[in-house]
Scaffold this active site. Sequence first.
Site, PDB file in Angstrom:
ATOM      1  CE  LYS A 134      -4.193  -1.931   1.808  1.00  0.00           C
ATOM      2  NZ  LYS A 134      -5.286  -1.843   2.738  1.00  0.00           N
ATOM      3  CE  LYS A 168      -6.438  -7.455  -0.582  1.00  0.00           C
ATOM      4  NZ  LYS A 168      -6.996  -7.301   0.719  1.00  0.00           N
ATOM      5  CE  LYS A 183     -14.317  -3.735   2.234  1.00  0.00           C
ATOM      6  NZ  LYS A 183     -13.224  -3.748   3.235  1.00  0.00           N
TER       7      LYS A 183
HETATM    8  N1  AQP Z   1      -9.761 -11.151  -2.215  1.00  0.00           N
HETATM    9  C1  AQP Z   1     -10.074 -11.675  -1.025  1.00  0.00           C
HETATM   10  N2  AQP Z   1     -10.234 -13.010  -0.896  1.00  0.00           N
HETATM   11  C2  AQP Z   1     -10.567 -13.556   0.307  1.00  0.00           C
HETATM   12  N3  AQP Z   1     -10.757 -12.829   1.412  1.00  0.00           N
HETATM   13  C3  AQP Z   1     -10.616 -11.493   1.333  1.00  0.00           C
HETATM   14  N4  AQP Z   1     -10.754 -10.503   2.234  1.00  0.00           N
HETATM   15  C4  AQP Z   1     -10.510  -9.322   1.627  1.00  0.00           C
HETATM   16  N5  AQP Z   1     -10.203  -9.499   0.340  1.00  0.00           N
HETATM   17  C5  AQP Z   1     -10.267 -10.844   0.114  1.00  0.00           C
HETATM   18  C6  AQP Z   1     -11.125 -10.713   3.635  1.00  0.00           C
HETATM   19  O1  AQP Z   1     -12.230  -9.864   3.926  1.00  0.00           O
HETATM   20  C7  AQP Z   1     -12.152  -9.461   5.281  1.00  0.00           C
HETATM   21  C8  AQP Z   1     -12.328  -7.958   5.364  1.00  0.00           C
HETATM   22  O2  AQP Z   1     -11.139  -7.358   4.901  1.00  0.00           O
HETATM   23  P1  AQP Z   1     -10.903  -5.827   4.667  1.00  0.00           P
HETATM   24  O3  AQP Z   1     -11.881  -5.012   5.380  1.00  0.00           O
HETATM   25  O4  AQP Z   1      -9.442  -5.544   4.847  1.00  0.00           O
HETATM   26  O5  AQP Z   1     -11.265  -5.778   3.158  1.00  0.00           O
HETATM   27  P2  AQP Z   1     -10.398  -5.641   1.899  1.00  0.00           P
HETATM   28  O6  AQP Z   1     -11.339  -5.919   0.791  1.00  0.00           O
HETATM   29  O7  AQP Z   1      -9.132  -6.402   1.999  1.00  0.00           O
HETATM   30  O8  AQP Z   1     -10.054  -4.142   1.984  1.00  0.00           O
HETATM   31  P3  AQP Z   1      -9.471  -3.382   0.835  1.00  0.00           P
HETATM   32  O9  AQP Z   1      -9.874  -1.973   1.092  1.00  0.00           O
HETATM   33  O10 AQP Z   1      -9.764  -4.036  -0.464  1.00  0.00           O
HETATM   34  O11 AQP Z   1      -8.036  -3.566   0.983  1.00  0.00           O
HETATM   35  P4  AQP Z   1      -7.214  -2.820   0.049  1.00  0.00           P
HETATM   36  O12 AQP Z   1      -7.117  -1.517   0.773  1.00  0.00           O
HETATM   37  O13 AQP Z   1      -6.051  -3.719   0.064  1.00  0.00           O
HETATM   38  O14 AQP Z   1      -7.806  -2.638  -1.268  1.00  0.00           O
HETATM   39  C9  AQP Z   1     -10.803  -9.921   5.812  1.00  0.00           C
HETATM   40  O15 AQP Z   1     -10.993 -11.088   6.583  1.00  0.00           O
HETATM   41  C10 AQP Z   1     -10.035 -10.239   4.575  1.00  0.00           C
HETATM   42  O16 AQP Z   1      -9.105 -11.275   4.800  1.00  0.00           O
END
Ligand code: AQP
Length: 327
Positions: A111, A192, A195
């Site tokens: 990040k 991955k 969001k």
């Molecule tokens: N791609 C994924 N596959 C499986 N599990 C996932 N999680 C997130 N992405 C994947 C799981 O979702 C839970 C919430 O995580 P979070 O709030 O950190 O969500 P995120 O989607 O990872 O957030 P962001 O904003 O998408 O992250 P960045 O900022 O990296 O873009 C967790 O249990 C996570 O493991």
Amino acid sequence: MTRVFSGIKPTGNVHLGNLFGALTRWVDDQHRADSIYCVVDLHALTVPQDPAELREATLRLAQILLAVGIDPSVSTLFVQSHVPEHTEGAWLMECTAAFGELRRMTQFKDKSDKADFVSGGLFTYPALMAADILLYDTDEVPVGDDQRQHVELARDLAERFNSRYGPTFTVPRATFPAAGARIMDLQDPTSKMSKSEDQAPGTILFLDEPAAIEKKLKRAVTDTEAEVRYDVAAKPGVSNLLSILGAATGRTPEEAAQGYTQYGPLKTDAAAAVIERLAPMQERFRELAADPAETARILAAGAEKARAVAAATLTRAKDHIGLLPPG
Ligand code: AQP
């Protein structure tokens, strides 16, 4: 009874990775464990947020969690900033973590490489996450594979604190799903699903309409072979489709692969399964969104329950570390 704790950030929109990596297990776990789930709004502050959007996203995310099936009569659901013990606990964890340990977190590296502004909070956020987990005497943390390293850190910090100051924290362990532990971006199956890639064709959102889901899955990147096989290294796109189909239908990716010889039918069936899985949850979300006062009531009750547990753990930790109790 086993204690489960997990959290999710109110940034962007909930996507299939969140759902299959974490949320569906949150729902399953609540029937066999004492489960505490948190909308981690303080974690969202590691990057600048629009205040009105953050408030709206926090409420919407709580409604999505309820729509997915979190039942506030058996689980505790709350917003992190409503329980101030989290920030105080985070300081204890920052002082327990080594600088080098935090620097090795791969999410920070990823990040901070991409960001124009890197906040101190982005660097120390795994310490806040450790506090989130440890304040609840957590045994299990159901997360997606991307959070493995952060839960490991929480374990290390709990063990270090316990060995320095005497038994204080339960040492937690991460749990991962059989299918969907890491859902990948449909257009770039080596990254991955995320969001931050909100509008992207590679991300299926919780609130996507059926037509959008079909379109995104039909256009998913595969490979030039014509063999349906689960092999993440050699066939990341096809393996991701199998993870999605498997997670949507309660099977492992290998089981989901059986019977397919072509990519077209695999994509069509994956889309149908995802649409079918999401439809009742989307419907429930629309009902909940029409009554924000009810969600606010659930969150207030959740914060009160959570705070009682967190305050007891924090008092214990402050005592063990040598902070003078107020007279
Ligand atoms: N791609 C994924 N596959 C499986 N599990 C996932 N999680 C997130 N992405 C994947 C799981 O979702 C839970 C919430 O995580 P979070 O709030 O950190 O969500 P995120 O989607 O990872 O957030 P962001 O904003 O998408 O992250 P960045 O900022 O990296 O873009 C967790 O249990 C996570 O493991």
